[in-house]
Design an enzyme around this catalytic site. Structure first.
Site, mmCIF file in Angstrom:
data_model
loop_
_atom_site.group_PDB
_atom_site.id
_atom_site.type_symbol
_atom_site.label_atom_id
_atom_site.label_comp_id
_atom_site.label_asym_id
_atom_site.label_seq_id
_atom_site.Cartn_x
_atom_site.Cartn_y
_atom_site.Cartn_z
ATOM 1 C CD GLN A 1 6.925 -13.956 -5.607
ATOM 2 O OE1 GLN A 1 6.508 -12.882 -6.049
ATOM 3 N NE2 GLN A 1 6.557 -14.413 -4.433
ATOM 4 C CB SER B 1 0.517 -16.273 -8.933
ATOM 5 O OG SER B 1 0.575 -15.559 -7.746
ATOM 6 C CD GLU C 1 4.825 -10.503 -1.701
ATOM 7 O OE1 GLU C 1 4.423 -11.585 -1.233
ATOM 8 O OE2 GLU C 1 4.467 -10.046 -2.798
ATOM 9 C CD GLU D 1 -12.436 -10.474 -1.053
ATOM 10 O OE1 GLU D 1 -11.418 -10.492 -1.793
ATOM 11 O OE2 GLU D 1 -13.301 -9.580 -1.123
#
Lengths: 373, 407, 373, 407
Positions: free
Chosen positions: B132, B135, B250, B375
């Site tokens: 994948q 990012s 995912e 976060e």
């Protein structure tokens, strides 16, 4: 009332910071961490030349005769720059032990050499996993001969001498001085979580040793004093980790904003700062207690030590988190502080031991004088 | 309330077990290497692909797929039952999480029939493993901040940029890829989704050395990589919507499996001296272990409740973020605690170390970052579960190339 | 595999929630909290009429003969609505004790009356501050006569009977059944942090009692079972506290925005939710263990109990914080949950006791079957 | 580094001690009631005012004030030394924190000479006690959200609105007050600062019952309260700037004093049975006590460092927020822990309770809210100490009456 370092001490700090910025970048740290080197010899020599190794040694043993306060200043800067040298082992532990408990002859023999970096010393305390009570100490000295397995010993591979905690003929635990080039000493390098401060196993078999002094109180006195100096190293490292995090949060953008404008990051950094401020204040108080050998020294030392271990863990851990993915790369320096934080929090015993000491000191204090409460 | 399988579930489990028992023995004879530290990543990939082939041939390869593509259209619960049994005998099935759990549902949802026919069979039969490419260095938590550019050139696209944190890139055959096709529109609107052959010229894979010293992830550099427009999934500019399909899946795919290290911490406490006794005798240590166990049990039981949801045909919601959040932070502090119990010897690593702690002390750094930072997970929980307002967005209606980036 | 309550159980929940919404508003709770009332008699009568008090009592003792699962559903709703009634004392503790250890005659005598709310029961366990081991139990039964000072006893002022933990002639701790209208019983109301669930001191002087059963294992079995039911009350209260906080964060504006749009608030609520989800899952598992009397019951009970105590404290505490200044007013209901959270976390022993039980159960489990790990 | 007074400081402390010793005896003869639970708030106010009068007459009443207004212009450090010694013999001096610590410096900074002459003497001589009318139901953390309106009517202003959390309102003579004079401009720009006689018609004070059951604070309702324009401090629309002066001084005034309850938790642990021994023998309890002590010592030592800053003529910075943040959260959990140690008996309150815990369990709720919530304190630390960017403001340049308020 003056609760700050003096101008001279601050000058020493600036000098140390400037020197270390030049000679102890994180590249220097990585050179030791990533290779088979045990320490950076050039930097070690530098600290000798700067007079840091001899700062707190009395003049009669060819030291500079400054106070422990100067040593605290130096420790903070060494911690800040992650100095990959046996400063703590040789100075806070070995030299302090000789100074504290040695005979005049022992002082004459060892202090000048330790203070000038010609001899590297360390403390051999741990006997493997866990923290058994002194009653269960395995190391034995019989007729001046030591038999022991000490592991891990920080800087154990490069040390020329070690202060060994062992049980003597009297049955009492004591500090013994061992020349590590003597017969019956076997050493082995151990893999560890921060190999810029390497660890060793040392096996003593009928090794000739000299008694420095006996009794649990003496050992604890040595550890208390060293705890304060290590706390300053931890403070320095924690402070640097927070600075890194603040800087990154100000420079890194996500969602079109500096990530330091998000409350989650801001408040995390605020909490790190709060812990650090408490740590700093506790360290300063302990430095004063150390220098004046106040009655409060054991409590102040344990307090500074616990405070510093907690602050460094939090700051180094959350610095990585603020850096996000890049914090998880080897390339970024953040993990160096995280490694060092753990090593410094475990050397001379972990948080549990020192928290226990805080409370036992409070109990003693309650019986007598008022506490901080 | 019943923790046991229904009668139908028990029957399916029995069938699965039986097939696995029959096949694993033979498979291990053909591929005689042991699964463990000594298997390289490419050996592991080869093994996983061979095992997929075997499953496919036995009718267990694509359980939830439509029959049209060779699947059996079984329920997610049944697929989970098979996965549970499979995990007991074949630890490498997890190498297919991205391929089957993320690439496949995305292709099925957004691909044309032709794309499905072209891409799915080679997945089903174990020929191709996927990774994948999402990012980027400047697009982590802010995934839509992707900068890798695709520029149209005739019927092809020319791709330039850098991806990061790509699991399995070095052993994968194909990849799913999101890139920016229009930097002059708002950031979510200028993205497009592609599939790409990892052997295309201009694709370079470099391992990342982690803070732990290990390398599990890669950087992938894309330099003038040319791919035909036929490898585009869904419309130009629809990449964000397609990526959401991948990410929703995912969560389902990664969901269940985790190690909570309860046994490990008990073992460390039981074998380590403290004071006159062992660490496990220390009331402070006991209270800390209980604190962690209660969380670990909570996560295990959340997992069971999710299975129960699956069992009724439901799909796990964003509640799954809870598990990752609690595990990440919790396991990091647990590892630190195990080192503290070892006291001075807690600094030791690798062969010299006692227990798993010194490894996890580093590895868990990554657990709090990968697949959504603490976060981001708290944002997801507060916005998608609790319905709180989203953070104010300064980049929402701004052309991507005018969004402040600090650069 | 089905890890949810059944449709019938969910119907029961809806029915209970609707009934309590009508008959147990926080005004009803405040009426008991702010006055000398010990409980809301009308609500208590209502729970009897709804069949809740008799739900898990076998039919032969004139109960409804439903499973403990139904009792869990009811407990959650009672906790959610802060019901100011002796339900837990009388049903989870007294009735459970009789059911668990009573002779047939004792069951016949007490269960119908407890199940129909005619008799209110409670458990008298604590003997003042702290948690000494069973070896130090002061309460003594000699020749069927009890001498003891039990404090605090929840619902002690209104209870008609008490299950008293005391040491018998055999020297073993046991459960004794005391009629509180008998001679030698003195009671005193105590001030406490949640007077919607009032506490009393009970002094027994040569009070005639009957033995229910002996042994520490029996007492712990009773406490384990009750722990699960109390955990559901805690879960219900925690959930309501989180709901209040989420609602307020969505409605309250500051700086021109809903305060729920600030990450500090969002992430606080996310953490509350995470704790609550774990608590809920642990409670559900424990309910199953309770109903099936699984071997896992002691571990599941202790886990649910610790989880629920932690979740309720966190949710009730941070709900107040989210409400800002208004959260600190008597007028706002937030403090009612904070009070109840603490009372429920201390009844039948605090977190420390139950964490200890978690680990001792894990140790037992390790010796045998695999754990959750 | 030296924790002891300098020679000059020691001398000043000696003088202070001597004056206090000489005067407190006589004062206690004149005002024979004991300070404790049985003193009502109005008795306490009367006592505090009489004591202020005595100090003023002895030359110790307004140590830091300019000589022009009857002060001695001593350093903040010397004033702190006097306050330390005074606190040992006169626990009610704290009633003057708002008057001397907040109202006076604000009047001196922003008042005209005439206003100073009019207002300060009656403070110096103990005639008037002041309170602070700032917070409102919709203006807490967002203090600039003040809605109380002041409308000009000839030379007067007519004030309508509600203030809340006003300490001492029920025993105060005068107050400092911030109100909105222009709702059509941005919120920080439409505020104006006044001083007001609490006996003015239309001022109604009602006690607030706290979650703890006690009442320390008030609501103050202002209904058509008329005050002359001469009671305005600084220009119309300058109220926010003036309020900042007050708040900066609040931090200095409130700073030092706190109770960390270390002795109390030790006492509870020492006297409470646990297992075969006492709670203090339990290693888990010991570790928790150490955790708190280390924080408490940190705060004490931060306080000493701040004194040292004062000693050099500096002013404590926003670092003071650290102490309040740590104390608020820490003392709440410490109180809860003390109840946990008492175990089942931890539910008892008031006379039936062991130790201070059940009181603080409630009172500390307020500590985390009053004078800045945890969240506001973290904002202050991150923005003013660490220099991080401020939260994005949607209300910044919007007319106040158009700022979204949910109403």
């Amino acid at each position: 009332m003056n609760f700050e370092f003096s101008d001279e001490q601050n000058m020493l700090r600036e000098q140390a910071r400037a020197y270390l910025a030049e000679h102890c970048s994180t590249e220097v740290v990585r050179k030791v961490l990533e290779s088979d080197l045990s320490f950076d010899t050039k930097l070690w020599q530098g600290t000798v030349e700067m007079g840091w190794t001899s700062a707190a040694t009395p003049e009669e043993y060819s030291g500079l005769g400054l106070s422990e306060m100067e040593l605290c200043v130096i420790a903070e800067e060494l911690g800040r720059s992650l100095a990959p040298i046996p400063f703590g082992s040789s100075i806070y532990l070995a030299a302090q032990a000789v100074l504290l408990a040695g005979s005049e002859a022992q002082k004459q023999q060892w202090l000048p050499r330790l203070s000038h970096g010609e001899t590297i010393g360390t403390l051999a305390l741990s006997e493997g996993a866990g923290s058994p009570s002194y009653d269960l100490l395995q190391a034995q000295v019989r007729n001046g001969k030591l038999t022991a397995k000490k592991t891990p010993v920080i800087d154990g591979m490069i040390a020329d001498m070690a202060i060994v905690v062992a049980r003597g003929d009297s049955g009492k635990p004591g500090l013994y001085l061992a020349d590590l080039s003597a017969a019956g000493v076997e050493r082995k390098l151990l893999s560890s979580i921060d190999e810029s401060r390497p660890q060793a196993e040392i096996i003593f078999t009928d090794t000739a040793v000299e008694l420095l002094g006996e009794g649990q109180a003496l050992i604890e006195q040595l550890l208390d004093r060293a705890a304060i100096l290590f706390a300053f190293e931890q403070l320095g490292g924690a402070q640097r980790a927070l600075e890194m995090a603040v800087q990154y949060a100000s420079e890194r953008f996500a969602f079109g904003r500096q990530i330091g404008s998000f409350q989650a990051i801001k408040h995390k950094l605020a909490d790190m700062f709060a812990t650090l401020e408490m740590c700093k204040a506790n360290c300063y108080y302990a430095a004063w207690a150390l220098t004046t050998s106040s009655d409060d020294l054991p409590l102040a030392a344990a307090t500074a030590r616990v405070s510093a271990s907690q602050a460094y863990y939090q700051c180094s851990k959350e610095n990585i988190q603020v850096h996000g993915g890049s914090g998880f790369t080897w390339e970024l320096d953040a993990h160096l502080y995280y490694r060092r934080a753990k090593v410094l929090s475990l050397v001379i015993g972990g948080e549990r031991r020192w928290k226990e000491r805080v409370v036992s000191q409070l109990e003693t204090a309650e019986a007598g004088a008022p506490t901080a409460a | 309330m019943d923790f046991n399988d229904t009668k139908e579930e028990a029957q399916f489990r029995q069938q699965a077990k039986q097939w696995l028992e029959e096949n694993i023995v033979q498979f291990k004879q053909e591929f005689p290497f042991e699964v463990g530290d000594n298997v390289t990543d490419s050996q592991a990939a080869e093994l996983a692909k061979a095992w997929q082939k075997r499953k496919f041939e036995g009718g267990w390869g694509c359980l939830t797929w439509p029959k049209a593509f060779g699947g059996r259209e079984v329920s997610i619960m049944e697929a989970t039952i098979f996965a549970q049994e499979e995990a007991k005998v074949m630890p490498l099935a997890g190498m297919y999480i991205i391929t089957s759990g993320m690439a496949v549902p995305t292709i099925m949802t957004h691909g044309t029939e032709e794309q499905c026919k072209q891409l799915l069979p080679s997945i089903a039969n174990g020929e191709r493993l996927w990774c994948q490419l999402f990012s980027e260095p400047a697009a982590g938590s802010d995934l839509a901040g992707i900068k890798t550019r695709a520029v149209k050139d005739g019927d092809d696209w020319i791709i330039n940029g850098q991806k990061v944190w790509t699991t399995l890139a070095h052993v994968s055959d194909w990849a799913i890829l999101v890139v920016r096709t229009d930097p002059t529109v708002a950031k979510h609107k200028g993205l497009t989704y592609f599939v790409i052959d990892m052997k295309s010229p201009g694709v370079e894979v470099r391992p990342i050395k982690q803070a732990s010293g290990e390398s599990e992830f890669n950087e992938v550099f894309l330099t003038d990589v040319r791919i035909p427009d036929s490898q585009r999934l869904d419309a130009v500019g629809n990449g964000w919507r397609v990526a959401m399909t991948t990410l929703m899946n995912e969560r389902v795919a990664v969901g269940g499996a985790f190690s909570d290290n309860v046994e490990e911490i008990l073992e460390v406490a039981r074998t380590t001296p403290l004071g006159q006794g062992r660490a496990i005798d220390d009331c402070g240590v006991r209270q800390s272990i209980a604190d962690w166990y209660v969380k670990a049990a909570g996560l295990k039981n959340i997992g069971l409740r999710q299975l129960s949801t699956l069992s009724k045909g439901g799909v796990p919601g964003p509640e799954a973020s809870v598990s990752k959040l609690v595990l990440g932070i919790g396991r990091q502090d647990l590892a630190a605690m195990s080192l503290d119990i070892l006291d001075m010897a807690g600094v030791l690593a690798e062969d010299d170390a006692m227990g798993w702690g010194s490894h996890d002390f580093f590895r868990t750094i990554g657990n709090r970052l990968e697949g959504g930072t603490d976060e981001i997970l708290r944002n997801i929980i507060s916005e998608r579960v609790l319905g709180l307002p989203a953070e104010i967005r300064v980049d929402k209606d701004v052309p991507f190339n005018q969004v402040p980036s600090g650069a």
